[in-house]
Motif scaffolding. Structure first.
Motif, PDB file in Angstrom:
ATOM      1  N   TYR A  24      16.072 -35.446   3.445  1.00 22.16           N
ATOM      2  CA  TYR A  24      16.705 -36.677   2.989  1.00 22.16           C
ATOM      3  C   TYR A  24      15.685 -37.713   2.510  1.00 22.16           C
ATOM      4  O   TYR A  24      14.488 -37.535   2.665  1.00 22.16           O
ATOM      5  CB  TYR A  24      17.574 -37.257   4.110  1.00 22.16           C
ATOM      6  N   ARG A  25      16.205 -38.765   1.959  1.00 16.96           N
ATOM      7  CA  ARG A  25      15.392 -39.826   1.373  1.00 16.96           C
ATOM      8  C   ARG A  25      14.442 -40.428   2.406  1.00 16.96           C
ATOM      9  O   ARG A  25      14.822 -40.679   3.543  1.00 16.96           O
ATOM     10  CB  ARG A  25      16.305 -40.923   0.823  1.00 16.96           C
ATOM     11  N   GLY A  26      13.199 -40.657   2.014  1.00 15.49           N
ATOM     12  CA  GLY A  26      12.215 -41.238   2.911  1.00 15.49           C
ATOM     13  C   GLY A  26      12.312 -42.746   2.964  1.00 15.49           C
ATOM     14  O   GLY A  26      12.700 -43.395   1.985  1.00 15.49           O
ATOM     15  N   ARG A  27      11.952 -43.305   4.100  1.00 17.16           N
ATOM     16  CA  ARG A  27      11.913 -44.760   4.262  1.00 17.16           C
ATOM     17  C   ARG A  27      10.502 -45.260   3.943  1.00 17.16           C
ATOM     18  O   ARG A  27       9.517 -44.581   4.208  1.00 17.16           O
ATOM     19  CB  ARG A  27      12.335 -45.150   5.672  1.00 17.16           C
ATOM     20  N   THR A  28      10.424 -46.452   3.397  1.00 16.79           N
ATOM     21  CA  THR A  28       9.160 -46.934   2.828  1.00 16.79           C
ATOM     22  C   THR A  28       8.141 -47.396   3.870  1.00 16.79           C
ATOM     23  O   THR A  28       7.043 -47.803   3.494  1.00 16.79           O
ATOM     24  CB  THR A  28       9.423 -48.080   1.840  1.00 16.79           C
ATOM     25  N   GLY A  29       8.485 -47.314   5.153  1.00 23.77           N
ATOM     26  CA  GLY A  29       7.510 -47.680   6.178  1.00 23.77           C
ATOM     27  C   GLY A  29       6.242 -46.854   6.083  1.00 23.77           C
ATOM     28  O   GLY A  29       5.135 -47.350   6.332  1.00 23.77           O
ATOM     29  N   VAL A  30       6.383 -45.588   5.704  1.00 21.57           N
ATOM     30  CA  VAL A  30       5.207 -44.727   5.579  1.00 21.57           C
ATOM     31  C   VAL A  30       4.280 -45.241   4.477  1.00 21.57           C
ATOM     32  O   VAL A  30       3.050 -45.188   4.602  1.00 21.57           O
ATOM     33  CB  VAL A  30       5.627 -43.262   5.306  1.00 21.57           C
TER      34      VAL A  30
ATOM     35  N   GLY B 151       8.296 -27.012   1.369  1.00 24.23           N
ATOM     36  CA  GLY B 151       9.300 -26.350   2.197  1.00 24.23           C
ATOM     37  C   GLY B 151      10.503 -25.834   1.462  1.00 24.23           C
ATOM     38  O   GLY B 151      11.270 -25.030   2.002  1.00 24.23           O
ATOM     39  N   GLU B 152      10.717 -26.306   0.229  1.00 24.31           N
ATOM     40  CA  GLU B 152      11.846 -25.875  -0.595  1.00 24.31           C
ATOM     41  C   GLU B 152      13.186 -26.100   0.094  1.00 24.31           C
ATOM     42  O   GLU B 152      14.109 -25.307  -0.034  1.00 24.31           O
ATOM     43  CB  GLU B 152      11.685 -24.404  -0.999  1.00 24.31           C
ATOM     44  N   GLN B 153      13.287 -27.217   0.843  1.00 25.19           N
ATOM     45  CA  GLN B 153      14.572 -27.592   1.411  1.00 25.19           C
ATOM     46  C   GLN B 153      15.455 -28.196   0.320  1.00 25.19           C
ATOM     47  O   GLN B 153      14.964 -28.737  -0.673  1.00 25.19           O
ATOM     48  CB  GLN B 153      14.396 -28.647   2.511  1.00 25.19           C
ATOM     49  N   GLU B 154      16.760 -28.099   0.520  1.00 26.35           N
ATOM     50  CA  GLU B 154      17.664 -28.816  -0.374  1.00 26.35           C
ATOM     51  C   GLU B 154      17.466 -30.309  -0.133  1.00 26.35           C
ATOM     52  O   GLU B 154      17.467 -30.761   1.009  1.00 26.35           O
ATOM     53  CB  GLU B 154      19.112 -28.421  -0.105  1.00 26.35           C
ATOM     54  N   TYR B 155      17.305 -31.083  -1.205  1.00 22.19           N
ATOM     55  CA  TYR B 155      17.026 -32.513  -1.071  1.00 22.19           C
ATOM     56  C   TYR B 155      18.241 -33.331  -1.470  1.00 22.19           C
ATOM     57  O   TYR B 155      18.888 -33.067  -2.488  1.00 22.19           O
ATOM     58  CB  TYR B 155      15.836 -32.905  -1.945  1.00 22.19           C
ATOM     59  N   LEU B 156      18.563 -34.338  -0.648  1.00 19.31           N
ATOM     60  CA  LEU B 156      19.630 -35.282  -0.959  1.00 19.31           C
ATOM     61  C   LEU B 156      19.040 -36.684  -0.971  1.00 19.31           C
ATOM     62  O   LEU B 156      18.380 -37.090  -0.011  1.00 19.31           O
ATOM     63  CB  LEU B 156      20.756 -35.189   0.071  1.00 19.31           C
ATOM     64  N   ASP B 157      19.271 -37.429  -2.032  1.00 19.32           N
ATOM     65  CA  ASP B 157      18.682 -38.754  -2.183  1.00 19.32           C
ATOM     66  C   ASP B 157      19.534 -39.823  -1.489  1.00 19.32           C
ATOM     67  O   ASP B 157      19.946 -40.814  -2.095  1.00 19.32           O
ATOM     68  CB  ASP B 157      18.504 -39.089  -3.665  1.00 19.32           C
ATOM     69  N   VAL B 158      19.791 -39.599  -0.219  1.00 17.53           N
ATOM     70  CA  VAL B 158      20.464 -40.575   0.650  1.00 17.53           C
ATOM     71  C   VAL B 158      19.731 -40.555   1.983  1.00 17.53           C
ATOM     72  O   VAL B 158      19.001 -39.617   2.289  1.00 17.53           O
ATOM     73  CB  VAL B 158      21.955 -40.234   0.861  1.00 17.53           C
ATOM     74  N   TYR B 159      19.945 -41.590   2.782  1.00 12.07           N
ATOM     75  CA  TYR B 159      19.282 -41.648   4.073  1.00 12.07           C
ATOM     76  C   TYR B 159      20.004 -40.758   5.083  1.00 12.07           C
ATOM     77  O   TYR B 159      21.236 -40.724   5.139  1.00 12.07           O
ATOM     78  CB  TYR B 159      19.231 -43.084   4.598  1.00 12.07           C
ATOM     79  N   ALA B 160      19.221 -40.065   5.888  1.00 10.57           N
ATOM     80  CA  ALA B 160      19.795 -39.178   6.902  1.00 10.57           C
ATOM     81  C   ALA B 160      20.635 -39.954   7.910  1.00 10.57           C
ATOM     82  O   ALA B 160      21.637 -39.448   8.415  1.00 10.57           O
ATOM     83  CB  ALA B 160      18.679 -38.416   7.629  1.00 10.57           C
ATOM     84  N   THR B 161      20.235 -41.186   8.205  1.00 10.27           N
ATOM     85  CA  THR B 161      21.003 -41.997   9.152  1.00 10.27           C
ATOM     86  C   THR B 161      22.406 -42.280   8.639  1.00 10.27           C
ATOM     87  O   THR B 161      23.363 -42.330   9.420  1.00 10.27           O
ATOM     88  CB  THR B 161      20.280 -43.327   9.434  1.00 10.27           C
ATOM     89  N   SER B 162      22.553 -42.443   7.322  1.00  8.97           N
ATOM     90  CA  SER B 162      23.879 -42.678   6.741  1.00  8.97           C
ATOM     91  C   SER B 162      24.752 -41.443   6.898  1.00  8.97           C
ATOM     92  O   SER B 162      25.947 -41.540   7.212  1.00  8.97           O
ATOM     93  CB  SER B 162      23.755 -43.043   5.257  1.00  8.97           C
ATOM     94  N   VAL B 163      24.150 -40.269   6.683  1.00  9.97           N
ATOM     95  CA  VAL B 163      24.892 -39.021   6.837  1.00  9.97           C
ATOM     96  C   VAL B 163      25.302 -38.826   8.292  1.00  9.97           C
ATOM     97  O   VAL B 163      26.435 -38.423   8.587  1.00  9.97           O
ATOM     98  CB  VAL B 163      24.051 -37.824   6.352  1.00  9.97           C
ATOM     99  N   LYS B 164      24.390 -39.130   9.216  1.00 17.99           N
ATOM    100  CA  LYS B 164      24.709 -39.004  10.636  1.00 17.99           C
ATOM    101  C   LYS B 164      25.857 -39.939  11.027  1.00 17.99           C
ATOM    102  O   LYS B 164      26.744 -39.562  11.795  1.00 17.99           O
ATOM    103  CB  LYS B 164      23.472 -39.302  11.488  1.00 17.99           C
ATOM    104  N   SER B 165      25.833 -41.147  10.502  1.00 17.19           N
ATOM    105  CA  SER B 165      26.898 -42.104  10.804  1.00 17.19           C
ATOM    106  C   SER B 165      28.233 -41.611  10.276  1.00 17.19           C
ATOM    107  O   SER B 165      29.279 -41.753  10.940  1.00 17.19           O
ATOM    108  CB  SER B 165      26.572 -43.472  10.190  1.00 17.19           C
ATOM    109  N   GLN B 166      28.209 -41.012   9.088  1.00 14.92           N
ATOM    110  CA  GLN B 166      29.436 -40.475   8.505  1.00 14.92           C
ATOM    111  C   GLN B 166      29.969 -39.314   9.332  1.00 14.92           C
ATOM    112  O   GLN B 166      31.172 -39.216   9.595  1.00 14.92           O
ATOM    113  CB  GLN B 166      29.173 -40.021   7.073  1.00 14.92           C
ATOM    114  N   ILE B 167      29.067 -38.433   9.767  1.00 16.23           N
ATOM    115  CA  ILE B 167      29.463 -37.298  10.591  1.00 16.23           C
ATOM    116  C   ILE B 167      30.069 -37.769  11.908  1.00 16.23           C
ATOM    117  O   ILE B 167      31.102 -37.261  12.360  1.00 16.23           O
ATOM    118  CB  ILE B 167      28.254 -36.376  10.861  1.00 16.23           C
TER     119      ILE B 167
END
Length: 240
Positions: free
Chosen positions: A129-135, A208-224
């Motif tokens: 998922y999308r990275g946060r800019t803290g890094v 790693g060739e993971q499927e990439y989604l340009d959304v935050y993982a936390t948003s997906v977790k909240s939706q789930i």
């Protein structure tokens, strides 16, 4: 001493015997000087797997909940996390997050290795998922290179919600260091921060060739979580 014992006497030999991890690119880790290892995050054991493959000690940022538990169990977890090099990070924002950033910068300022998950949380489904800019802020303020890192199949070894790992093989890939010195002094530019973060996530995805989604993982977790609650409410309603 505890870190050395865990790595070379307890956890390290156990992982080598049971999970037989394969490693690629460990020569890409600089031998000295501050550096950030930025990786994907599939399982709670990721912070223990990646450091086993390299000689240098790695300090990982971990959510502050692990350090604030109450009772004997909470104190033991807090002590263990600190003993193995985990550092608390408060993701609530504001002054708390700023303090966490300063803690990370102290690690880099000492010339040590800092591990971070730009996604900010574990992937809920194995996707990247999308990275946060803290890094990116840590990169610019710490003035250090970034080594992209990918763990593979750790979610098969210890899926979310499981307390005991399963015997399955896993892998670790370290990419070539990324140099962002051309952006030093531009910490206040949010477009630069996003550009750096996206480049890091691109390299992680490429390795790693993971499927990439340009959304935050936390948003997906909240939706789930919201969908689970709605489903539970529907089941309760049918029983009435």
């Amino acid at each position: 001493m505890f870190y050395w014992l865990m790595k070379h006497v307890f956890i390290g030999p156990y992982f080598d015997t049971v999970f037989r991890p394969w490693v690629l690119g460990d020569e890409n880790i600089p031998k000295q000087g501050g550096v950030i290892i930025a990786g994907n995050h599939l399982s709670v054991i990721d912070s223990f797997v990646a450091p086993l493959a390299i000689d240098r000690r790695v300090y990982y940022l971990a959510k502050s909940d692990y350090f604030t538990g109450r009772g004997l169990q909470g104190r033991l977890i807090s002590w263990f996390m600190q003993a193995v090099g985990q550092l608390p990070i408060d993701r609530s924002g504001g002054k708390a997050s700023e303090a966490s950033l300063n803690t990370a910068l102290k690690v880099l300022g000492r010339g040590d290795v800092l591990g971070i998950y730009p996604e900010g949380t574990r992937s809920p489904d194995g996707k990247l998922y999308r990275g946060r800019t803290g890094v990116a802020r840590m990169v610019l303020e710490g003035r250090v290179p970034v080594v992209p890192c990918v763990v593979i199949d750790t979610e098969r070894v210890m899926p979310p919600g499981k307390a005991i790992p399963r015997a399955a093989r896993m892998g670790i890939i370290y990419g070539k260091p990324l140099d962002f010195s051309r952006y030093y002094g531009m910490t206040g530019d949010r477009w630069i921060l996003r550009s750096i973060t996206d480049e890091i996530m691109y390299e992680i995805n490429r390795l790693g060739e993971q499927e990439y989604l340009d959304v935050y993982a936390t948003s997906v977790k909240s939706q789930i979580e919201a969908e689970r609650k709605a489903e539970l409410e529907q089941r309760k309603a049918k029983r009435r």
